[in-house]
Scaffold this motif. Structure first.
Motif, short mmCIF file in Angstrom:
data_model
loop_
_atom_site.label_atom_id
_atom_site.label_comp_id
_atom_site.label_asym_id
_atom_site.label_seq_id
_atom_site.Cartn_x
_atom_site.Cartn_y
_atom_site.Cartn_z
N SER A 4 16.66 -24.73 10.63
CA SER A 4 17.24 -24.03 9.49
C SER A 4 18.24 -23.00 9.97
N ALA A 5 19.22 -22.76 9.13
CA ALA A 5 20.24 -21.78 9.49
C ALA A 5 19.62 -20.39 9.55
N PRO A 6 19.97 -19.62 10.55
CA PRO A 6 19.39 -18.28 10.66
C PRO A 6 19.80 -17.41 9.48
N ALA A 7 18.85 -16.61 9.00
CA ALA A 7 19.14 -15.71 7.88
C ALA A 7 20.14 -14.64 8.32
N ILE A 8 21.10 -14.39 7.46
CA ILE A 8 22.12 -13.40 7.78
C ILE A 8 21.56 -12.01 7.54
N GLU A 9 21.65 -11.17 8.54
CA GLU A 9 21.20 -9.79 8.40
C GLU A 9 22.41 -8.91 8.12
N TYR A 10 22.51 -8.46 6.87
CA TYR A 10 23.63 -7.61 6.49
C TYR A 10 23.33 -6.17 6.88
N PRO A 11 24.32 -5.44 7.37
CA PRO A 11 24.08 -4.04 7.75
C PRO A 11 23.73 -3.18 6.55
N ASN A 12 22.80 -2.27 6.75
CA ASN A 12 22.42 -1.36 5.68
C ASN A 12 23.55 -0.35 5.43
N PRO A 13 23.66 0.14 4.20
CA PRO A 13 24.72 1.11 3.89
C PRO A 13 24.44 2.45 4.54
N PRO A 14 25.42 3.34 4.60
CA PRO A 14 25.19 4.69 5.14
C PRO A 14 24.02 5.36 4.44
N ILE A 20 29.32 8.56 -5.82
CA ILE A 20 27.96 9.08 -6.07
C ILE A 20 27.13 7.98 -6.73
N TYR A 21 27.73 7.33 -7.70
CA TYR A 21 27.08 6.23 -8.42
C TYR A 21 26.83 5.05 -7.50
N PHE A 22 27.82 4.72 -6.66
CA PHE A 22 27.66 3.61 -5.73
C PHE A 22 26.55 3.89 -4.72
N GLN A 23 26.51 5.13 -4.21
CA GLN A 23 25.50 5.48 -3.22
C GLN A 23 24.09 5.36 -3.81
N TYR A 24 23.94 5.74 -5.05
CA TYR A 24 22.64 5.60 -5.71
C TYR A 24 22.20 4.14 -5.72
N HIS A 25 23.11 3.23 -6.04
CA HIS A 25 22.75 1.82 -6.16
C HIS A 25 22.51 1.16 -4.80
N VAL A 26 23.31 1.50 -3.79
CA VAL A 26 23.07 0.87 -2.49
C VAL A 26 21.75 1.37 -1.90
N ASN A 27 21.41 2.64 -2.14
CA ASN A 27 20.11 3.13 -1.69
C ASN A 27 18.98 2.41 -2.41
N ASP A 28 19.18 2.15 -3.70
CA ASP A 28 18.16 1.45 -4.47
C ASP A 28 17.99 0.01 -3.97
N ILE A 29 19.10 -0.63 -3.59
CA ILE A 29 19.03 -2.00 -3.08
C ILE A 29 18.26 -2.04 -1.76
N VAL A 30 18.53 -1.07 -0.88
CA VAL A 30 17.79 -0.99 0.38
C VAL A 30 16.30 -0.81 0.11
N ARG A 31 15.97 0.03 -0.85
CA ARG A 31 14.55 0.25 -1.19
C ARG A 31 13.91 -1.03 -1.69
N ARG A 32 14.60 -1.75 -2.56
CA ARG A 32 14.06 -3.00 -3.10
C ARG A 32 13.85 -4.04 -2.01
N LYS A 33 14.79 -4.11 -1.05
CA LYS A 33 14.65 -5.05 0.06
C LYS A 33 13.42 -4.72 0.90
N ARG A 34 13.20 -3.44 1.16
CA ARG A 34 12.06 -3.04 1.97
C ARG A 34 10.74 -3.36 1.27
N VAL A 35 10.70 -3.19 -0.04
CA VAL A 35 9.50 -3.52 -0.81
C VAL A 35 9.22 -5.02 -0.73
N GLU A 36 10.28 -5.84 -0.85
CA GLU A 36 10.11 -7.29 -0.78
C GLU A 36 9.63 -7.72 0.61
N GLN A 37 10.19 -7.12 1.66
CA GLN A 37 9.76 -7.45 3.02
C GLN A 37 8.31 -7.06 3.24
#
Length: 213
Positions: free
Chosen positions: A63-73, A190-207
């Protein structure tokens, strides 16, 4: 040794034992079909030839290796808001460059970085023209023009970033994301930073859920 298969008066083959095992596994050859080979007398059912010999499994394609995207600042959106207030809005533009630089790594087709850099260039030019007018004791007519260009570039940068974010997360990573146009206009990074932080949190919960089962 090669084998010939007989079914309904038709003759198929010859097949090697490996071929025969593979065709039995796929269902193309039935265990009740008759088979014969050189040195054998009457044809016998395929089941007697295959017997208990394990059917070889085809190796699964890697299987193709999963792409690991860099986390936001990693900066809390509240701090982005605080620094923006303390710097009279300048930090918002600088942080826009930081975020768009990260987004360029995640979504190479994004052009938000170029617009944010151009916006910073206009702000630097406004500052330089302002200093020059102070030294020359006279206002320059270029400042309002550059300020207008900076404002236009700011809007293009913000909505370009928004579009790239939604396209990447909805279509590539499969993470539902809808960004408000109004919030993008007024709060941008400010709005973008809130959402990228939330996405990182959701990914960690799923993992964590995958690990703990």
């Amino acid at each position: 040794m090669n084998y010939t298969i007989f079914r309904d008066g038709q003759q198929y083959g010859p097949y090697t034992l490996a071929d025969l095992q593979r065709y039995v596994a796929s269902g193309d050859v039935l265990l009740t079909d008759l088979a014969s080979s050189e040195g054998m007398g009457e044809p016998v059912p395929v089941s007697q030839i295959v017997g208990t010999i394990p059917v070889p499994l085809q190796a699964a394609a890697p299987s193709a290796p999963a792409i690991e995207y860099p986390n936001p600042p990693n900066l809390h959106w509240g701090l982005v808001l605080l620094f923006t207030i303390l710097t009279w809005g300048m930090f918002m533009s600088v942080w826009g460059v930081v975020l768009s630089f990260w987004l360029k790594k995640v979504a190479p087709s994004s052009r938000a970085l170029y617009f944010y850099i151009a916006e910073l260039g206009c702000l630097a030019l406004v500052f330089a023209l302002g200093m020059a007018s102070v030294v020359a004791h006279g206002a320059t007519t270029l400042i309002p023009i550059v300020q207008l260009a900076s404002f236009v570039l700011t809007l293009i940068a913000r909505y370009s970033f928004r579009s790239s974010m939604e396209e990447h997360y909805n279509n590539v990573e499969g993470i539902p994301l809808t960004l408000s146009g109004v919030m993008t206009f007024f709060f941008s990074t400010i709005y973008f930073q809130y959402h990228v932080n939330d996405i990182v949190r959701r990914k960690r919960v799923e993992q964590l859920q995958l690990v703990t089962g």
